[in-house]
Structures are given as C-alpha cells and as structure tokens.
Design a protein around this motif. Sequence first.
Motif, short mmCIF file in Angstrom:
data_model
loop_
_atom_site.label_atom_id
_atom_site.label_comp_id
_atom_site.label_asym_id
_atom_site.label_seq_id
_atom_site.Cartn_x
_atom_site.Cartn_y
_atom_site.Cartn_z
N SER A 150 4.61 3.24 5.14
CA SER A 150 4.06 1.92 4.84
C SER A 150 5.20 0.99 4.49
CB SER A 150 3.05 2.01 3.69
OG SER A 150 3.66 2.54 2.54
N ASP A 197 6.15 -0.36 1.81
CA ASP A 197 6.87 -0.10 0.57
C ASP A 197 7.61 1.24 0.61
OD1 ASP A 197 4.52 1.33 0.51
OD2 ASP A 197 3.94 0.72 -1.51
N ASP A 198 7.72 1.82 1.79
CA ASP A 198 8.46 3.07 1.97
C ASP A 198 9.85 2.73 2.49
OD1 ASP A 198 9.41 5.57 2.73
OD2 ASP A 198 7.47 6.22 3.49
N THR A 253 0.88 -1.96 2.19
CA THR A 253 1.45 -1.13 1.14
C THR A 253 0.47 -0.03 0.77
OG1 THR A 253 0.56 -2.47 -0.64
CG2 THR A 253 2.74 -3.10 0.21
N GLU A 254 0.96 0.91 0.02
CA GLU A 254 0.10 2.00 -0.44
C GLU A 254 -1.08 1.45 -1.23
OE1 GLU A 254 0.14 5.53 -0.34
OE2 GLU A 254 1.43 5.12 1.36
N ASP A 255 -0.85 0.40 -1.99
CA ASP A 255 -1.90 -0.17 -2.84
C ASP A 255 -2.96 -0.93 -2.04
OD1 ASP A 255 -0.56 0.88 -5.00
OD2 ASP A 255 0.55 -0.97 -5.39
N ASP A 256 -2.61 -1.40 -0.84
CA ASP A 256 -3.54 -2.20 -0.04
C ASP A 256 -4.79 -1.42 0.35
OD1 ASP A 256 -1.87 -4.38 -0.15
OD2 ASP A 256 -0.96 -3.98 1.80
N ARG A 257 -4.62 -0.24 0.81
CA ARG A 257 -5.73 0.60 1.27
C ARG A 257 -5.53 2.01 0.73
NH1 ARG A 257 -9.37 -3.01 3.21
NH2 ARG A 257 -8.28 -4.51 4.48
N PRO A 258 -6.10 2.30 -0.45
CA PRO A 258 -5.82 3.56 -1.13
C PRO A 258 -6.02 4.82 -0.27
CG PRO A 258 -7.13 2.13 -2.54
CD PRO A 258 -7.03 1.47 -1.19
N LYS A 272 -3.79 6.36 4.14
CA LYS A 272 -2.86 7.42 4.53
C LYS A 272 -3.61 8.72 4.77
CE LYS A 272 1.91 7.74 3.14
NZ LYS A 272 2.87 7.88 2.09
#
Length: 150
Positions: A23, A25-26, A112-117, A120
Amino acid sequence: MARLLPTQTDTTVERSDTPAVLSLDDDATRDVIEALSSETAYEIFRLLNETPATPSRIADQLDQSVQNVHYHLENLESAGVIEVTDTCYSEKGREMSVYVVSKDPTLLFLGTEDDRPGLKRAFRSVASLLGPPSILLAAGEAVSQLVTAE
C-alpha cells in the motif's frame, strides 16, 4: 561436439499463491513504482513475465544495449519484482544470469492500510482462491466496486 557448459536453461517458474500486498504507506511501494517507471524497465518486466531470459537475450529482443538492460535489471531486482533463477554460459564461456519475474506476485493497493482495514486480507483470500493470474482481474473489479460505492 558436446558442450561442456550449458548455454540454455530449462527454467520454469512456479508462482506462489500468496501475493505480497503493498500500500502507499509501505516503503517497498516506492521502490516498485520507481523500478517500473521507465519504459525500458517496464518492457523488461513484461518480457520476463512471459519467459526467463538472460541480459543479452533481453537486449536483443528489446533492441537495447546490454549495459542499459543490466541497469534496469539491477533496479528491478532491488525492488523485488524479478530475481535470478539460474545460470548459463555464452558461446564464449561467459557466465550469464537468467532472470525471471519473482515467484511471489505483488498486488499494489493505492491507498493506506487505514483506508480499508480488511482490504489486504480480502485480496489475499481472492488470490488464494483464484490463483495469481486472476489477481489483476479481481483487483480491477474490486477497485471498480470501491469507486462506484463512494
């Protein structure tokens, strides 16, 4: 007369069923995007996705210099999207690496990871059910659904 050193490789690549999901933020995401941003690097990646190849074969097929191909191969390998799978030898006896697309497919999520918990986990589930070739189709469908849902 039989050759002492192999001049070809019989490498076949088995792709993993579990993709790496990156993502925004990676830290690895930037490396992958930068490595594939050049037209030459992108064409090398596409060629290696079809069949393993040596730098000289890639240079011949893409009408590029071997030095230019080596530069892009190093960048792609550093980003983790290709890897050396075998070694063979030129007619002159020089050792040549055989490159292939990494056995672990990579899915790039532009959020980002926070956008769609659970995104992944959902993509990993889809990949394990459908297999790596279907990941892009599933990702395209998922993105289409996310865009129309907002």
